[in-house]
Enzyme design. Sequence first.
Site, mmCIF file in Angstrom:
data_model
loop_
_atom_site.group_PDB
_atom_site.id
_atom_site.type_symbol
_atom_site.label_atom_id
_atom_site.label_comp_id
_atom_site.label_asym_id
_atom_site.label_seq_id
_atom_site.Cartn_x
_atom_site.Cartn_y
_atom_site.Cartn_z
ATOM 1 N N HIS A 177 -17.470 -53.547 -40.299
ATOM 2 C CA HIS A 177 -18.216 -54.739 -39.897
ATOM 3 C C HIS A 177 -18.882 -54.567 -38.524
ATOM 4 O O HIS A 177 -19.193 -55.557 -37.858
ATOM 5 C CB HIS A 177 -17.297 -55.965 -39.888
ATOM 6 C CG HIS A 177 -16.037 -55.794 -39.077
ATOM 7 N ND1 HIS A 177 -14.965 -55.073 -39.541
ATOM 8 C CD2 HIS A 177 -15.691 -56.233 -37.846
ATOM 9 C CE1 HIS A 177 -13.996 -55.079 -38.630
ATOM 10 N NE2 HIS A 177 -14.418 -55.781 -37.589
ATOM 11 N N ASP A 179 -17.872 -52.582 -35.641
ATOM 12 C CA ASP A 179 -17.178 -52.372 -34.363
ATOM 13 C C ASP A 179 -16.317 -51.105 -34.337
ATOM 14 O O ASP A 179 -15.495 -50.935 -33.449
ATOM 15 C CB ASP A 179 -16.321 -53.576 -34.007
ATOM 16 C CG ASP A 179 -15.182 -53.817 -35.000
ATOM 17 O OD1 ASP A 179 -15.013 -53.011 -35.932
ATOM 18 O OD2 ASP A 179 -14.469 -54.821 -34.844
ATOM 19 N N ASP A 184 -8.955 -53.369 -43.620
ATOM 20 C CA ASP A 184 -8.335 -52.594 -44.704
ATOM 21 C C ASP A 184 -8.182 -53.374 -45.997
ATOM 22 O O ASP A 184 -7.407 -52.992 -46.863
ATOM 23 C CB ASP A 184 -6.965 -52.085 -44.245
ATOM 24 C CG ASP A 184 -6.061 -53.201 -43.738
ATOM 25 O OD1 ASP A 184 -6.442 -54.384 -43.864
ATOM 26 O OD2 ASP A 184 -4.970 -52.893 -43.216
ATOM 27 N N HIS A 192 -8.455 -58.742 -35.477
ATOM 28 C CA HIS A 192 -8.283 -58.049 -34.207
ATOM 29 C C HIS A 192 -9.191 -58.679 -33.162
ATOM 30 O O HIS A 192 -10.121 -59.419 -33.487
ATOM 31 C CB HIS A 192 -8.536 -56.538 -34.324
ATOM 32 C CG HIS A 192 -9.872 -56.166 -34.886
ATOM 33 N ND1 HIS A 192 -10.021 -55.241 -35.903
ATOM 34 C CD2 HIS A 192 -11.135 -56.588 -34.584
ATOM 35 C CE1 HIS A 192 -11.311 -55.113 -36.192
ATOM 36 N NE2 HIS A 192 -12.013 -55.913 -35.396
ATOM 37 N N GLY A 199 -16.542 -53.843 -22.713
ATOM 38 C CA GLY A 199 -17.976 -53.715 -22.948
ATOM 39 C C GLY A 199 -18.591 -54.914 -23.648
ATOM 40 O O GLY A 199 -18.201 -56.069 -23.421
ATOM 41 N N HIS A 233 -3.102 -66.374 -31.745
ATOM 42 C CA HIS A 233 -2.621 -65.042 -31.337
ATOM 43 C C HIS A 233 -3.780 -64.192 -30.824
ATOM 44 O O HIS A 233 -3.695 -63.595 -29.739
ATOM 45 C CB HIS A 233 -1.935 -64.352 -32.512
ATOM 46 C CG HIS A 233 -1.615 -62.906 -32.260
ATOM 47 N ND1 HIS A 233 -0.383 -62.485 -31.817
ATOM 48 C CD2 HIS A 233 -2.376 -61.775 -32.379
ATOM 49 C CE1 HIS A 233 -0.396 -61.174 -31.677
ATOM 50 N NE2 HIS A 233 -1.600 -60.713 -32.017
ATOM 51 N N GLU A 234 -4.860 -64.116 -31.592
ATOM 52 C CA GLU A 234 -5.984 -63.270 -31.201
ATOM 53 C C GLU A 234 -6.624 -63.760 -29.890
ATOM 54 O O GLU A 234 -7.113 -62.961 -29.095
ATOM 55 C CB GLU A 234 -7.033 -63.233 -32.312
ATOM 56 C CG GLU A 234 -6.546 -62.650 -33.626
ATOM 57 C CD GLU A 234 -5.987 -61.242 -33.499
ATOM 58 O OE1 GLU A 234 -6.432 -60.493 -32.603
ATOM 59 O OE2 GLU A 234 -5.099 -60.877 -34.304
ATOM 60 N N HIS A 237 -5.187 -62.038 -26.879
ATOM 61 C CA HIS A 237 -5.827 -60.754 -26.572
ATOM 62 C C HIS A 237 -7.170 -60.968 -25.884
ATOM 63 O O HIS A 237 -7.514 -60.281 -24.919
ATOM 64 C CB HIS A 237 -6.058 -59.945 -27.854
ATOM 65 C CG HIS A 237 -4.805 -59.507 -28.538
ATOM 66 N ND1 HIS A 237 -3.744 -58.944 -27.865
ATOM 67 C CD2 HIS A 237 -4.452 -59.532 -29.856
ATOM 68 C CE1 HIS A 237 -2.789 -58.648 -28.735
ATOM 69 N NE2 HIS A 237 -3.192 -58.996 -29.940
#
Length: 539
Positions: A177, A179, A184, A192, A199, A233-234, A237
Site C-alpha cells: 500500500h 510504504d 499480510d 502499523h 520522514g 494503540h497505533e 506509536h
Amino acid sequence: MIVKLFFVLLYFSLCNVQCLPIDQINQKINNIHINQETLEFMQKFGYLDQSGPKSLISTEAIMDALKLVQKFGGLKETGNLNNETLKLMKSKRCGVSDVDQSKSQMRKKRFSISSSGWNKRSLSYYISHITPKLKVEGVKEEVQRAFQKWGKYSYLRFSEISTNDADIIISFGNNNHGDQYPFDGPGNVLAHAFFPEMGLLGGDIHFDESEDWTLDVNNNENNGVNFYSVAIHEMGHSLGLGHSSEPDSIMNPYYKGPRLQEIGYDDMLGMHSLYVTRTLTNEVKTTMPPSKVPKNPHVHWSTFSDENCTDDDVVTPESITTPKPNSPTKDGISDCKGNFNALSCLRGQIFLFKDDLLWRLNEPGKVLPRYPVKMLKFFNTLSNNIENDIKIDAAYERPDSNIVMFSGTKYFVFNGNHLIENSPRLIIDYKFPRFVTKVDAAMVYGNPSLTYLFSGEYYWIYDDQTKSLLQKHRYIKEQFRGVKTPIDDILTWNGAIYFFNGNQYWDYDWVQNKTKSGYPKNASEFLFGSNCRDNFRYH
C-alpha cells in the site's frame, strides 16, 4: 604441548556449543525445529538482528529471543519453542517492531519511548480512506475519542482537517500500500504506525483493510477486529511510544479483543516524559495544569526492561500528580538510627521500609522528592488484604518481574498492579524448616539468577523458576565472612552487595568471600546522605 592442545580442543568444543548452523539449532532447543517462518518473525519484530548471515545465529541468541517473545506475549519464559509460543506468533498484533536492536537494552525506563516525539503541541490529522466495512461517522467518532484519551496526559491538542498536509494521515490499505511494509492479509498484523520523526510518513497510521473490522465493542475476538482498540494503540506509536510487555498496557503489541481501553500508568509516564517535562520548539514555558490521573492509581511498571538497578533517570508516578500540602512532620523519627525493616532494589529503584513508612531512592544518597510516605499509601492494594500495622521484613523482584514481600509468616506477590497468586500466602511455600517464622532479608544474585533468603543465623538458596529449594540451611558466617548476624537487610546495587545490621553496613566481596576492609560504615549516611536528618520527614 599436550596441555595446550587440550585447551585448544576445549575452546573449539565450546564454540560449537554456542554457535551452531541453523539446521542444527533444533537439537539444542528441546528437539523442536526452528523453521524459517519463526526466524523471520523474530527478525521482523526486532528479537534477532537482521544483519549478518542467519547460519551464524547462536543457540543462546535464539533462546534469549524466544524468552523475550514469550515475555511480550505474557507466556512463561522458557526459551523453548512450544505450542503456546507458536500460537502467539500467529495471533493478531501490531506490525511495529517490539525491540529496537539499534538501542542498548541495558538501561530502560518502565515505559518504552522509541522517538523524541513531536515538537509542537497542536497536531492535525486527516482520514484519507475508510474501509467500506465501517461507517464513516463511526470511524471519525472513534478516532476523535482515542485522541482525546491521549491528549489528557500529553497536553496535546488534536484537530481533524480535510487535506493531506496534516501531521497524521490515517488510512486503510491492502497488501502493498505504498510504504514498503506490506500487509499480510486477514489475521496476524492488523495495523502499523510511524514514529513522529520518520520522514514523510512520520505519525501516519495504516490499517489492514483485509481484516474484518467492526465498531461493535460487544463482539469478542473471534467476531471481527474492534477498530477503536487497534486505533488507540497505533496512536501511541504515532506520538512516540514503543511497545510494552505489560499485558494490560495499551502499548502491548498483541490484540486482546474489544475491551475498555484506558491509558495505563506506563503510558501516562511515557506521555509525561515526551510532552510534559520538556519545552517544545517555539513554546513559551508556562505552568502546566495538573494531569488527571485515575483515583487511587496503582503502582504500575512495564515488565519489559533488563534493569540491573542502575537507572538514574526515573520518572516517578508522583511527578505527574497534583502536589499535595505537607502534613506535619513526625517527631522522634528524624535521628537516622537505621534499623530498617527491609531494603531492596525493585524496578531499578531502591525501596526502603521502616515501620509503616516507605522511601524510594534513585541511588544511595538520593531520596525521591516528597518521601517518605505511608507504605500502605503507596502499595494501596495491600490495605484491602491486611491489617494496618503490617511491617515488611524483606522484599525482592523475581525473574518474572513480580515482586515478593515478606511479613512474618506470610508473603505477598505483587505484579505492579494487583496482588496475585492468592496472596497472602504462607512462607512454608518456600520449603523452609518449621523453625523459620520470618524472613530477615532477601536478594537475587548470579547468572542464572537465584534467590538468597536469610533468617536468623542461616540462609537458603531458592530457584524461583523451578520453585525448588536448592540447598538446606547453612550458616551465614560460613559463606559471608565478616557479616554481622542476624541480617536486617541486603541491597544489591551496580554489582555490589551490601549487608545491613542496625545502623551499620558492609560491602561484601563475592570473589574473596568476605567483607571489604574499611567496614562497617554508617548505614543512614550511606542511604540518606550526610544530611539524613532532613530526609526523615513524611507526607
